[in-house]
Design a protein around this motif. Structure first.
Motif, PDB file in Angstrom:
ATOM      1  N   ARG A  25      59.888  20.681  13.992  1.00 38.34           N
ATOM      2  CA  ARG A  25      61.020  19.953  14.574  1.00 38.34           C
ATOM      3  C   ARG A  25      60.590  18.558  15.051  1.00 38.34           C
ATOM      4  O   ARG A  25      61.330  17.583  14.901  1.00 38.34           O
ATOM      5  CB  ARG A  25      61.565  20.774  15.749  1.00 38.34           C
ATOM      6  CG  ARG A  25      62.692  20.158  16.485  1.00 38.34           C
ATOM      7  CD  ARG A  25      64.036  20.516  15.842  1.00 38.34           C
ATOM      8  NE  ARG A  25      65.096  19.720  16.436  1.00 38.34           N
ATOM      9  CZ  ARG A  25      65.875  18.889  15.772  1.00 38.34           C
ATOM     10  NH1 ARG A  25      65.748  18.748  14.475  1.00 38.34           N
ATOM     11  NH2 ARG A  25      66.805  18.218  16.383  1.00 38.34           N
ATOM     12  N   GLY A  56      53.429  27.993   6.653  1.00 35.66           N
ATOM     13  CA  GLY A  56      54.637  27.301   7.120  1.00 35.66           C
ATOM     14  C   GLY A  56      54.756  25.929   6.482  1.00 35.66           C
ATOM     15  O   GLY A  56      53.797  25.415   5.886  1.00 35.66           O
ATOM     16  N   GLY A  57      55.928  25.343   6.627  1.00 33.48           N
ATOM     17  CA  GLY A  57      56.229  24.070   5.961  1.00 33.48           C
ATOM     18  C   GLY A  57      55.309  22.938   6.352  1.00 33.48           C
ATOM     19  O   GLY A  57      54.947  22.101   5.517  1.00 33.48           O
TER      20      GLY A  57
HETATM   21  P1  ADP Z   1      60.971  28.181   9.234  1.00 34.06           P
HETATM   22  O1  ADP Z   1      60.443  29.413   8.527  1.00 34.06           O
HETATM   23  O2  ADP Z   1      60.820  28.218  10.715  1.00 34.06           O
HETATM   24  O3  ADP Z   1      62.338  27.797   8.792  1.00 34.06           O
HETATM   25  P2  ADP Z   1      59.158  26.690   7.515  1.00 34.06           P
HETATM   26  O4  ADP Z   1      57.832  27.338   7.594  1.00 34.06           O
HETATM   27  O5  ADP Z   1      59.954  26.906   6.278  1.00 34.06           O
HETATM   28  O6  ADP Z   1      59.997  27.003   8.828  1.00 34.06           O
HETATM   29  O7  ADP Z   1      58.918  25.123   7.718  1.00 34.06           O
HETATM   30  C1  ADP Z   1      59.991  24.240   7.898  1.00 34.06           C
HETATM   31  C2  ADP Z   1      59.458  23.010   8.566  1.00 34.06           C
HETATM   32  O8  ADP Z   1      58.476  22.430   7.733  1.00 34.06           O
HETATM   33  C3  ADP Z   1      60.529  21.952   8.795  1.00 34.06           C
HETATM   34  O9  ADP Z   1      60.485  21.514  10.136  1.00 34.06           O
HETATM   35  C4  ADP Z   1      60.120  20.843   7.860  1.00 34.06           C
HETATM   36  O10 ADP Z   1      60.402  19.597   8.368  1.00 34.06           O
HETATM   37  C5  ADP Z   1      58.624  21.045   7.734  1.00 34.06           C
HETATM   38  N1  ADP Z   1      58.118  20.503   6.465  1.00 34.06           N
HETATM   39  C6  ADP Z   1      58.510  20.773   5.226  1.00 34.06           C
HETATM   40  N2  ADP Z   1      57.835  20.038   4.319  1.00 34.06           N
HETATM   41  C7  ADP Z   1      56.990  19.283   5.014  1.00 34.06           C
HETATM   42  C8  ADP Z   1      56.020  18.295   4.675  1.00 34.06           C
HETATM   43  N3  ADP Z   1      55.800  17.932   3.419  1.00 34.06           N
HETATM   44  N4  ADP Z   1      55.334  17.720   5.684  1.00 34.06           N
HETATM   45  C9  ADP Z   1      55.555  18.101   6.965  1.00 34.06           C
HETATM   46  N5  ADP Z   1      56.459  18.996   7.351  1.00 34.06           N
HETATM   47  C10 ADP Z   1      57.162  19.580   6.390  1.00 34.06           C
END
Ligand code: ADP
Length: 262
Positions: free
Chosen positions: A131, A214-215
């Motif tokens: 976030r 995670g993302g």
């Molecule tokens: P959740 O399972 O809680 O929905 P995720 O593990 O899918 O979360 O990760 C989503 C988060 O990862 C988001 O806040 C998004 O902005 C971040 N994110 C996605 N791609 C990137 C990236 N290339 N660099 C940094 N953050 C990222």
């Protein structure tokens, strides 16, 4: 045997189709987690990719923040279990998972055999989660995927002293107005996330091999800053955002195996 793992997060939904607990046949991701069309969209994307295979799925397991509100699965499992299983699937000697998602960060430690031994979580404060990066990317009018490359151009990372996302937001705006280089700001933002998560990880105790899931794992600048902060190498795999869904599919496979062997 085909098992499907669905991970409904706070910001994204992920699906992974696994064959015989070993091979990833397909995966899909949709922006939008709990309470959005995200889960349905991710499933439809997967269905389009695999066609008739969809009817042959033997078991579906749902995990993630939104798992309790999802009706289409055979069972639900905690994301801690799933991230541990998914992480070990990719890195068999894994002992520590650092999961940074859209709304929380979790550190999970595992025994040599893969049993969970400890976990700490930050779900109270946006700093140290995806976030924080989303908010900052928005201020800088950048795509979240661009942060990493921009940070790599920094010569002198800016210091972001506020630990609260709202105050850090004002700080970034004023540094931008004062002419601080954009790449230095982005590098400072990534360092800020790493230092928050690093403090959390030290509370859990970090045992190598360490990986990120995670993302946010896709951001090399955050990962490298965390490596420096914790003085440990952090493994990365392009499937890092899918670890929860992979783990759910593995869980489904193991459940089926147990039932067959009864
Ligand atoms: P959740 O399972 O809680 O929905 P995720 O593990 O899918 O979360 O990760 C989503 C988060 O990862 C988001 O806040 C998004 O902005 C971040 N994110 C996605 N791609 C990137 C990236 N290339 N660099 C940094 N953050 C990222």
């Amino acid at each position: 045997m085909l098992t499907l793992g669905i991970d409904i997060g706070s910001t994204t939904s992920k699906c992974v189709l696994l064959e015989d607990g070993k091979t990833i046949l397909a995966n899909s991701l949709s922006i939008g987690g709990l309470g959005t069309e995200g889960p349905e969209e991710a499933l439809n994307e997967l269905k389009n990719e695999i066609g008739d295979y969809y009817e042959k799925i033997d078991r579906t397991i749902v995990t993630g923040y939104g798992r309790n509100n999802y009706q289409g699965a055979d069972a639900e499992v905690s994301e801690l279990t799933c991230h541990a299983l998914g992480g070990r699937f990719i890195f068999p000697d894994l002992r520590t998972v650092i999961d940074i998602g859209g709304q929380d960060a979790k550190i999970i430690t595992l025994s040599e055999s893969g049993r969970m031994t400890n976990f700490v979580m930050n779900d109270k404060c946006a700093a140290g989660t995806g976030r924080f990066l989303d908010v900052m990317a928005n201020i800088l009018r950048m795509d979240i995927n661009e942060l990493d490359e921009c940070a790599s151009k920094s010569q002198n990372p800016a210091s972001i002293s506020s630990t609260c996302t709202v105050f850090a937001e004002s700080e970034v705006i004023s540094q931008l107005a004062n002419g601080v280089d954009r790449s230095d700001l982005v590098a400072g933002i990534c360092e800020s996330v790493a230092s928050r998560v690093g403090a959390l990880a030290r509370r859990a105790g970090v045992i190598p091999e360490v990986c990120m899931s995670g993302g946010v794992a896709k951001n090399n600048a955050v990962r490298h800053a965390l490596e420096r902060n914790l003085n440990v190498e952090i493994s990365f795999d392009p499937m890092a955002q899918y670890f929860g869904a992979i783990g759910a599919a593995i869980y489904g496979y193991r459940q089926l195996m147990k039932e067959q062997n009864k």
